[in-house]
Design a protein around this motif. Structure first.
Motif, PDB file in Angstrom:
ATOM      1  N   LEU A 111      -2.834 -10.151  23.451  1.00 58.86           N
ATOM      2  CA  LEU A 111      -2.744  -9.988  24.895  1.00 58.86           C
ATOM      3  C   LEU A 111      -4.129  -9.988  25.533  1.00 58.86           C
ATOM      4  N   TRP A 112      -4.269 -10.766  26.629  1.00 56.66           N
ATOM      5  CA  TRP A 112      -5.510 -10.831  27.395  1.00 56.66           C
ATOM      6  C   TRP A 112      -5.218 -10.745  28.883  1.00 56.66           C
ATOM      7  N   GLN A 113      -6.180 -10.221  29.621  1.00 56.18           N
ATOM      8  CA  GLN A 113      -6.200 -10.402  31.067  1.00 56.18           C
ATOM      9  C   GLN A 113      -7.100 -11.615  31.278  1.00 56.18           C
ATOM     10  N   VAL A 114      -6.549 -12.668  31.855  1.00 59.61           N
ATOM     11  CA  VAL A 114      -7.259 -13.938  31.955  1.00 59.61           C
ATOM     12  C   VAL A 114      -8.295 -13.855  33.079  1.00 59.61           C
ATOM     13  N   PRO A 115      -9.577 -13.981  32.743  1.00 65.92           N
ATOM     14  CA  PRO A 115     -10.627 -13.849  33.751  1.00 65.92           C
ATOM     15  C   PRO A 115     -10.451 -14.830  34.915  1.00 65.92           C
ATOM     16  N   GLY A 116     -10.631 -14.320  36.123  1.00 62.74           N
ATOM     17  CA  GLY A 116     -10.624 -15.156  37.312  1.00 62.74           C
ATOM     18  C   GLY A 116      -9.271 -15.635  37.807  1.00 62.74           C
ATOM     19  N   THR A 117      -8.184 -15.164  37.182  1.00 59.11           N
ATOM     20  CA  THR A 117      -6.866 -15.669  37.583  1.00 59.11           C
ATOM     21  C   THR A 117      -5.935 -14.592  38.114  1.00 59.11           C
ATOM     22  N   GLY A 118      -6.203 -13.331  37.782  1.00 61.90           N
ATOM     23  CA  GLY A 118      -5.266 -12.272  38.135  1.00 61.90           C
ATOM     24  C   GLY A 118      -4.010 -12.293  37.275  1.00 61.90           C
ATOM     25  N   ARG A 119      -4.053 -13.038  36.191  1.00 65.42           N
ATOM     26  CA  ARG A 119      -2.886 -13.172  35.312  1.00 65.42           C
ATOM     27  C   ARG A 119      -3.187 -12.615  33.931  1.00 65.42           C
ATOM     28  N   TRP A 120      -2.096 -12.327  33.231  1.00 60.71           N
ATOM     29  CA  TRP A 120      -2.131 -11.877  31.845  1.00 60.71           C
ATOM     30  C   TRP A 120      -1.546 -12.981  30.978  1.00 60.71           C
ATOM     31  N   ALA A 121      -2.058 -13.118  29.764  1.00 67.22           N
ATOM     32  CA  ALA A 121      -1.531 -14.092  28.808  1.00 67.22           C
ATOM     33  C   ALA A 121      -1.280 -13.399  27.484  1.00 67.22           C
ATOM     34  N   ALA A 122      -0.196 -13.770  26.849  1.00 71.73           N
ATOM     35  CA  ALA A 122       0.156 -13.221  25.536  1.00 71.73           C
ATOM     36  C   ALA A 122       0.687 -14.348  24.658  1.00 71.73           C
ATOM     37  N   VAL A 123       0.462 -14.198  23.364  1.00 73.62           N
ATOM     38  CA  VAL A 123       1.000 -15.127  22.372  1.00 73.62           C
ATOM     39  C   VAL A 123       1.707 -14.286  21.318  1.00 73.62           C
ATOM     40  N   ALA A 124       2.966 -14.651  21.023  1.00 71.44           N
ATOM     41  CA  ALA A 124       3.782 -13.838  20.108  1.00 71.44           C
ATOM     42  C   ALA A 124       4.713 -14.732  19.295  1.00 71.44           C
ATOM     43  N   VAL A 125       5.176 -14.177  18.186  1.00 73.34           N
ATOM     44  CA  VAL A 125       6.199 -14.827  17.366  1.00 73.34           C
ATOM     45  C   VAL A 125       7.505 -14.070  17.593  1.00 73.34           C
ATOM     46  N   ALA A 126       8.473 -14.764  18.161  1.00 70.67           N
ATOM     47  CA  ALA A 126       9.799 -14.184  18.383  1.00 70.67           C
ATOM     48  C   ALA A 126      10.621 -14.417  17.124  1.00 70.67           C
ATOM     49  N   ASP A 127      10.887 -13.330  16.402  1.00 71.97           N
ATOM     50  CA  ASP A 127      11.634 -13.451  15.147  1.00 71.97           C
ATOM     51  C   ASP A 127      12.662 -12.329  14.982  1.00 71.97           C
ATOM     52  N   GLN A 128      13.063 -11.721  16.091  1.00 70.56           N
ATOM     53  CA  GLN A 128      13.987 -10.587  16.025  1.00 70.56           C
ATOM     54  C   GLN A 128      15.443 -10.972  16.243  1.00 70.56           C
ATOM     55  N   ASP A 129      15.718 -12.231  16.582  1.00 73.13           N
ATOM     56  CA  ASP A 129      17.087 -12.678  16.841  1.00 73.13           C
ATOM     57  C   ASP A 129      17.429 -13.832  15.905  1.00 73.13           C
ATOM     58  N   PRO A 130      18.135 -13.553  14.798  1.00 71.94           N
ATOM     59  CA  PRO A 130      18.472 -14.619  13.860  1.00 71.94           C
ATOM     60  C   PRO A 130      19.236 -15.777  14.493  1.00 71.94           C
ATOM     61  N   ALA A 131      20.027 -15.506  15.521  1.00 70.77           N
ATOM     62  CA  ALA A 131      20.788 -16.570  16.180  1.00 70.77           C
ATOM     63  C   ALA A 131      19.879 -17.471  17.014  1.00 70.77           C
ATOM     64  N   GLY A 132      18.730 -16.948  17.425  1.00 67.92           N
ATOM     65  CA  GLY A 132      17.832 -17.715  18.274  1.00 67.92           C
ATOM     66  C   GLY A 132      16.780 -18.506  17.535  1.00 67.92           C
ATOM     67  N   GLY A 133      16.625 -18.263  16.257  1.00 62.73           N
ATOM     68  CA  GLY A 133      15.584 -18.936  15.495  1.00 62.73           C
ATOM     69  C   GLY A 133      14.222 -18.318  15.756  1.00 62.73           C
ATOM     70  N   VAL A 134      13.280 -18.669  14.921  1.00 64.65           N
ATOM     71  CA  VAL A 134      11.905 -18.208  15.080  1.00 64.65           C
ATOM     72  C   VAL A 134      11.239 -19.088  16.132  1.00 64.65           C
ATOM     73  N   GLN A 135      10.492 -18.456  17.041  1.00 68.89           N
ATOM     74  CA  GLN A 135       9.789 -19.199  18.076  1.00 68.89           C
ATOM     75  C   GLN A 135       8.361 -18.683  18.208  1.00 68.89           C
ATOM     76  N   LEU A 136       7.445 -19.581  18.464  1.00 63.90           N
ATOM     77  CA  LEU A 136       6.091 -19.220  18.844  1.00 63.90           C
ATOM     78  C   LEU A 136       6.054 -19.310  20.361  1.00 63.90           C
ATOM     79  N   LEU A 137       5.770 -18.173  21.020  1.00 61.15           N
ATOM     80  CA  LEU A 137       5.833 -18.094  22.476  1.00 61.15           C
ATOM     81  C   LEU A 137       4.462 -17.839  23.086  1.00 61.15           C
ATOM     82  N   ALA A 138       4.272 -18.394  24.264  1.00 60.48           N
ATOM     83  CA  ALA A 138       3.123 -18.067  25.108  1.00 60.48           C
ATOM     84  C   ALA A 138       3.698 -17.538  26.422  1.00 60.48           C
ATOM     85  N   VAL A 139       3.168 -16.420  26.885  1.00 66.57           N
ATOM     86  CA  VAL A 139       3.596 -15.803  28.130  1.00 66.57           C
ATOM     87  C   VAL A 139       2.402 -15.757  29.064  1.00 66.57           C
ATOM     88  N   VAL A 140       2.610 -16.179  30.300  1.00 64.80           N
ATOM     89  CA  VAL A 140       1.606 -16.029  31.340  1.00 64.80           C
ATOM     90  C   VAL A 140       2.304 -15.374  32.522  1.00 64.80           C
TER      91      VAL A 140
END
Length: 146
Positions: A111-140
């Motif tokens: 997790l980062w606070q993105v300099p100069g944007t007022g936004r936050w960014a995160a990168v995570a591996v979603a692996d808690q829902d077997p029905a949904g499959g494993v996903q590599l996610l980016a959140v802004v």
């Protein structure tokens, strides 16, 4: 998709306008104040072997960490944020999106606070829902983490 493409997409999301309504987007889904991009997606568990699931999750964690290395060089070092504590808090308090959804599907995120944007960014591996499959996610998002 490779690491350079992941970084380019995250960079773009840091400046992309947010939609007025929740819904699918060209990279995943978005809503007021946030974008969630699916950088990579594996198959649901019911489509295969649990061993394959674990291998995919491990591979995506390595890819998440490689994205972290690039972004940490640019935005500063980040701690690996424990989303399980956020998930526990959802029982007693209202956690804003996209953090509640991220905590429901992933255990940790860089997790980062993105300099100069007022936004936050995160990168995570979603692996808690077997029905949904494993996903590599980016959140802004413009919503500070809880």
């Amino acid at each position: 998709m490779d690491i350079a493409q992941h970084i380019a997409l995250i960079d773009e999301l840091c400046f992309r306008p947010f939609p007025a309504e929740h819904g699918p987007s060209d990279v995943g889904f978005s809503g007021p104040g946030h974008h969630v991009a699916v950088l990579r997606a594996g198959h649901p568990l019911h489509d295969g072997d649990p061993g394959d699931w674990a291998v995919t999750a491990d591979q995506y964690e390595k890819e998440r960490d490689a994205v972290h290395e690039v972004l940490a060089a640019r935005w500063g070092e980040a701690d690996l944020w424990n989303l399980q504590t956020v998930l526990l808090r959802t029982e007693a308090e209202e956690i804003p999106e996209p953090w509640a959804r991220l905590a429901a599907c992933a255990r940790t995120a860089w997790l980062w606070q993105v300099p100069g944007t007022g936004r936050w960014a995160a990168v995570a591996v979603a692996d808690q829902d077997p029905a949904g499959g494993v996903q590599l996610l980016a959140v802004v998002t413009e919503t500070a983490p809880p």
